[in-house]
Design an enzyme around this catalytic site. Structure first.
Site, PDB file in Angstrom:
ATOM      1  N   GLY B   7       0.808  -1.218   0.000  1.00  0.00           N
ATOM      2  CA  GLY B   7       0.000   0.000   0.000  1.00  0.00           C
ATOM      3  C   GLY B   7       0.839   1.265   0.000  1.00  0.00           C
ATOM      4  N   ASN B   8       1.979   1.220   0.674  1.00  0.00           N
ATOM      5  CA  ASN B   8       2.826   2.398   0.796  1.00  0.00           C
ATOM      6  C   ASN B   8       3.400   2.858  -0.539  1.00  0.00           C
ATOM      7  OD1 ASN B   8       5.772   3.599   1.486  1.00  0.00           O
ATOM      8  ND2 ASN B   8       4.265   4.113   3.060  1.00  0.00           N
TER       9      ASN B   8
END
Lengths: 339, 339
Positions: B7-8
């Protein structure tokens, strides 16, 4: 064969927009599509997304206080995911039940437009819901949207630009795969909703808030993939002259020049049959061989020349390059003679 | 090489969820990816979708009075469109600026799960936002959702099943394309968010409300495509022992058996590093050769063996079939030796 599915293939006018309804309607559509997925025939699918974009835009509006509102091009990308999935599920099931071994591959598709397209100066394509006058004028003021009143349907709608599609960015890749002998192995689903409109700026791709006409995009796909046949699926059995009169004359077999004359004299409604006919004319002038307008139940008959509006050119005015000659990799089947 | 983006790589913790932020972050990610897209190396990408599903679910909730709420699997499909588009835009631009001629092809991807997977009886994966207690209990009553209180973060969340992925439905097709010699021509983006979970019922595909762990899906993709290397990109430079202590010990080069021991004794947090390590172990046991955990800035160094957590097996325990032998079509380059 390139099949362009209109909104009706996905959601009927009387539907409420639930997923279960969409599945039911797509099941009808894909059952007919599976029937015509026969050996020797390629199938590539493109589709509209009007109602689905409308719903996602409305959700985004209602959530605006909490969740950042996504740009229109991002919502377009989301509908490509949603409808690509729906088509893959239902067409995949239908093909399987007919023992046709083809994989449905939905490709998230971008289409290049020109940032200098005159359409950006005169937005013309309505998107999303109808607004009461006060809200419409407020949106115009706050967000700079172009709003137009639709007196007949009693409300205001946002207009966005509908620029001319120049190039489907994933098109070369898909064509290479087809040319490598995969025409009877895959069903590509491409340029949903006309494709996500992007421009090139300072060497990068940027999305733009616009809607590409899905029929124009279909003509572009037909050219880039050098498809033999374009079938536009709509909710009427074909194109008609005097359509709004009490005696519409349905067109069956018609010549390219004759159809072009009808189109030029304005026989076909803008935003409805007009762009479909225009796309067909362009497809045939760019080297396509058969153009059909039909509803989904008549598709098999239309392909056999017994239903729908059909334009066939025996020798394409612009000869197609290597593709018609059955360009193949050594050892792979001679598939570029496929329809 | 299969790269799994966490996600980052798409949205940072401090971001608000705007498209502009996502573009900026993806630009950083794809710049590093383009650097390592060198001749002789295939690139296939998979990615998470947690924050994006959360936003779309919340919009759907807020719009529920007007627009039918889509099932979770449909929202998953929408995020595959959204993020496939984002990756295609930014990676396409980055590759182009480095004069790498590869097309990015995002494939809307479904993953089969078993309707009898025990995970359906014990939903464990939190999705969407935090609810106050009253609303949570009402949702449980009205919609039958499984809700769990997260005391630390002060709220209740919906839990959905996280069944084991059995088969990526589009995987055979993608593998066939890679095997036909397109490994250095295309970058496939696949199984976003773990893939859309589907089950087979009465001969048809049906979506189910579940979330497939994206790292498990990555291991599955690695196996189905017989990839040589799996690189899981996260926001820390690698896996560590005693991670929560004041003296975490970062793992660099580590053997498969050693890593397996650490994993078995619970060194890696559930829902965080645990599933990544598990995916790597599975990938290597299924025939992969190199497994990496790294952050995006260190990816080039990690590939060179100078950063990240790296597990390398010289001879895979399970020999891979025709793929490692460089199966090719006559006349096409011997590409199945690519990494």
């Amino acid at each position: 064969m390139l099949v362009a599915l209109g909104g009706n293939a996905i959601q009927r006018a009387q539907d409420h927009g639930t997923w279960a309804e969409a599945v039911r309607q797509m099941r009808r559509t894909t059952s007919a599509l599976a029937d015509v997925t026969v050996p020797g025939r390629e199938l590539v699918i493109t589709h509209g997304n009007g109602p689905q974009v409308g719903s996602l835009l409305r959700e985004a509006e209602l959530g605006a206080g909490e969740i950042p509102v996504p740009p229109l091009h991002v919502v377009g990308a989301e509908t490509e995911g949603q409808l690509g999935y729906l088509i893959a599920q239902e067409l995949g099931s239908a093909l399987r039940s007919q023992r046709v071994d083809r994989s449905v591959l939905p490709i998230v598709s971008r289409v290049e437009v020109s940032p200098r397209d005159p359409a950006f100066r005169t937005p013309s394509k309505p998107v999303g819901r109808f607004y009461p006058a006060g809200e419409a004028l407020s949106l115009r003021r706050r967000l700079g949207w172009t709003m137009r009143e639709d007196v007949r349907r009693g409300g205001w709608r946002r207009l966005v630009a509908s620029p001319r599609p120049l190039r489907w960015l994933e098109g070369d890749a898909v064509r290479e795969v087809l040319e490598a002998g995969f025409g009877e192995r895959f069903v590509f689903v491409v340029t949903g909703g006309g494709g996500i409109p992007v421009v090139r700026r300072r060497g990068r791709w940027e999305g733009v808030d616009a809607v590409i006409d899905k029929d124009r995009a279909a003509a572009l796909v037909g050219r880039q993939l050098e498809m033999d046949t374009l079938a536009i699926i709509t909710d009427v059995p074909g194109a008609a002259l005097d359509y709004k009169s009490s005696h519409p004359r349905w067109l069956g077999r018609v010549g390219l020049e004759e159809l072009t004359q009808y189109w030029k004299r304005g026989e076909f409604a803008e935003g409805s049959m007009g762009p479909k006919v225009e796309a067909g004319i362009r497809f045939l002038r760019d080297g396509g061989r058969v153009f059909l307008i039909t509803d989904i139940p008549s598709l098999p008959e239309a392909l056999a020349g017994r239903a729908g509006t059909r334009v066939e050119v025996s020798a394409p005015p612009t000869p197609r390059g290597t593709r018609r000659l059955g360009r193949t990799l050594p050892g792979s089947p001679g598939r570029r003679r496929l329809k």
